[in-house]
Design an enzyme around this catalytic site. Sequence first.
Site, short mmCIF file in Angstrom:
data_model
loop_
_atom_site.label_atom_id
_atom_site.label_comp_id
_atom_site.label_asym_id
_atom_site.label_seq_id
_atom_site.Cartn_x
_atom_site.Cartn_y
_atom_site.Cartn_z
N GLY A 155 -14.19 -2.76 -12.10
CA GLY A 155 -15.19 -3.16 -11.29
C GLY A 155 -14.68 -3.65 -10.13
CG ASN A 156 -12.81 -7.52 -8.56
OD1 ASN A 156 -13.52 -8.09 -9.08
ND2 ASN A 156 -11.95 -8.12 -7.49
CE LYS A 172 -20.10 -3.96 -20.88
NZ LYS A 172 -19.17 -4.58 -20.48
CE LYS A 203 -12.19 -0.24 -16.08
NZ LYS A 203 -12.35 -1.47 -16.65
CE LYS A 230 -9.16 -4.99 -17.62
NZ LYS A 230 -10.25 -4.25 -17.77
P1 ADP Z 1 -12.62 -4.89 -15.10
O1 ADP Z 1 -13.88 -4.90 -14.57
O2 ADP Z 1 -11.26 -4.47 -14.52
O3 ADP Z 1 -12.49 -3.93 -16.63
P2 ADP Z 1 -12.61 -7.45 -16.65
O4 ADP Z 1 -13.23 -8.69 -16.19
O5 ADP Z 1 -12.95 -6.49 -17.92
O6 ADP Z 1 -12.08 -6.46 -15.41
O7 ADP Z 1 -11.03 -7.74 -17.27
C1 ADP Z 1 -9.87 -8.52 -16.53
C2 ADP Z 1 -10.31 -10.00 -16.81
O8 ADP Z 1 -9.43 -10.17 -17.79
C3 ADP Z 1 -9.38 -10.87 -15.58
O9 ADP Z 1 -10.10 -11.17 -14.63
C4 ADP Z 1 -9.02 -12.05 -16.59
O10 ADP Z 1 -10.04 -13.03 -16.23
C5 ADP Z 1 -9.07 -11.79 -18.00
N1 ADP Z 1 -8.38 -12.03 -18.86
C6 ADP Z 1 -8.69 -12.39 -20.15
N2 ADP Z 1 -7.38 -12.63 -21.02
C7 ADP Z 1 -6.35 -12.17 -20.10
C8 ADP Z 1 -4.74 -12.31 -20.33
N3 ADP Z 1 -4.54 -12.66 -21.31
N4 ADP Z 1 -4.28 -11.96 -18.87
C9 ADP Z 1 -5.06 -11.48 -17.88
N5 ADP Z 1 -6.08 -11.59 -17.74
C10 ADP Z 1 -6.89 -11.91 -18.77
MG MG Z 2 -13.93 -4.61 -18.12
#
Ligand code: ADP
Ligand code: MG
Length: 320
Positions: A10-11, A128, A218, A280
Amino acid sequence: MGGVVVALGGNALQRPGGPGDWAEARRHMRSTVSALVEVVRDGKPLALTHGNGPQVGQLLRQNEIAEREVPPRPLDVLGAESEGQIGYLIAQELEAALHHARLPRSVVVLISRMEVSARDSAFRNPTKPVGRFYTDVEARLLRKRTGWTLSYDSARGGWRRVVPSPVPVRWVESEAVRQLLGSSWGERIVPVIAGGGGIPVVRHRGGGWEGVEAVVDKDRSAAVVAEALGAETLAIVTDVPGVAVGFGKSWERWLGEVSAAELAGHAAKGEFAAGSMGPKVESILRFLDHGGRRGVVTDIPSLRRALRGEAGTRVTRASR
Ligand code: ADP
Ligand code: MG
């Protein structure tokens, strides 16, 4: 076929807290695509996928406001709309940037469907969150009027609609797209596939597909796409530079080069939050288990260096 599948979070698509208008989306995309140009310059076939959370949120809100005049569209249709608008934005900006870099490519946006199972347990347990926050009164009315499941977010003090997030079973267009790309993936075509996780569809009894009111994660879809394309690397681009253990704690440690087995060990200990880093890591492990060579988690500024093994978290297949 080799190549890299880059999943944009998203970012990479929208700056949080910005005005949310189209001019800003274009400006922001321009900075994102400059990192992608570098990947193409390094000679790798590139395929893209992307999230759509904020964009679907905006479409839901438009539906809500306009509902007296234009009947609201179901969630699968909004998924298709978001694939169209974000894909178009990526195509416009990335093609221009590649042309400018004397790396002419055609960016081809493919409205993609993901088969999910009607028996997926997610349909009995929607988790979700989508769309905006509602007050107690709104939530009660909506539940009665629409039959939605709403869930209370105590951290942010409001109700949100929650929808099922079933696992993707199969990318419907995979065979056709493999044929389309043929041996020229990388030479001429940068495909944009399964935006927002793709449109969730279930098999219709009489043949064909039926869209469902759900959202496919995604990152999970990115793994399915990377596997179907026979990609070598799945790179998940988000708003943190990599994967950490003890994330946010005083003992936080960022992972560089790590084996699948080690990462799976951290996951089993609950290091990665469900709904953000969890999917992820899970998707990268799945990709490596199904023949992928390397998984990467990084942010846009570090993408090129991460693919060169100099930044981000790089996960390698190794004996478990
Ligand atoms: P995207 O939109 O890229 O899918 P998400 O918000 O779903 O982003 O996932 C990224 C976020 O995951 C980071 O901003 C962080 O706050 C969070 N996060 C949770 N656990 C971890 C971890 N162990 N290491 C790094 N980030 C983490
Ligand atoms: Mg996400």
